[in-house]
Design an enzyme around this catalytic site. Sequence first.
Site, mmCIF file in Angstrom:
data_model
loop_
_atom_site.group_PDB
_atom_site.id
_atom_site.type_symbol
_atom_site.label_atom_id
_atom_site.label_comp_id
_atom_site.label_asym_id
_atom_site.label_seq_id
_atom_site.Cartn_x
_atom_site.Cartn_y
_atom_site.Cartn_z
ATOM 1 C CE LYS A 96 -3.842 -2.417 2.163
ATOM 2 N NZ LYS A 96 -3.150 -3.717 2.407
ATOM 3 N NE ARG A 97 6.378 0.531 0.782
ATOM 4 C CZ ARG A 97 6.312 -0.116 1.935
ATOM 5 N NH1 ARG A 97 5.263 0.025 2.708
ATOM 6 N NH2 ARG A 97 7.288 -0.909 2.333
#
Length: 277
Positions: A96-97
């Site tokens: 979830k960058r």
Amino acid sequence: MNRQELINLINKKQSFLCVGLDSDITKIPQHLLKEEDPVFEFNKSIIEATLPFAVAYKPNLAFYESNGIKGLISLKKTIEYLANKRQECFMIADAKRGDIGNTSKQYAKAMFSKEGDFDFDAITIAPYMGKDSVMPFLDFPNKWVILLALTSNEGASDFQYIEDRNGTALFERVLSVSQQWNTSKENLMFVCGATKAEKFTDIRKIAPEHFLLVPGVGAQGGSLKEVCKYGLNKDCGLLVNSSRGIIFADTSEDFDKVAKEKARQIQEEMSLYLKNI
């Protein structure tokens, strides 16, 4: 792994199961704690048990990063183990960058390049910061971006359903606008939670051909039947994730046998749905 290779793997195994390796060291079977690397030994056993029935594995990086260097070593060993089975599975970094361009470029290098030690096939991305935060991940050939669109958590309603003046919800805008970013169905997926299966009809109107990564089946209460009813396309178009429902189904010394049976049951159900497309 490119799109056609993924489709071929789904057809070969008659499965679109993704096993989430949310390998919490406080929940793995106690007998493994005597091992030098308990998390890796746990992951290896889960992979061996479920590989005949799964097409993808999704380590959640938080469960590794929280254990510091030891955790990152466990993750690296897990990815190396999966890499030796690369023709048999698709590897997703549940990270979830998402940050400004130059930072995203470094995140992409860490997750996708051999210099970064991991070499995943795909990564989950939070799209809130827009195009320039996503594009660096798309610069790597045969690598996939999986954008958060409609998630399965309770707080999803805080932002994802907010509508603009035209009645377009935020998650719908993510689906539509991201397809204008020099992307294609070949390298872009979307996270769409199984607990929101009633929305899959709307999602498929906007993204009819893209793959969807679907969390929330099993422990979170999502229905595989409903997801398939509204989400399947001609190429399958789904990777349905199960984490706790498989990997923590049992904590005895037979945990891997129980995980194998849970994965087999899901695969058998999936095979029935695949016959109808």
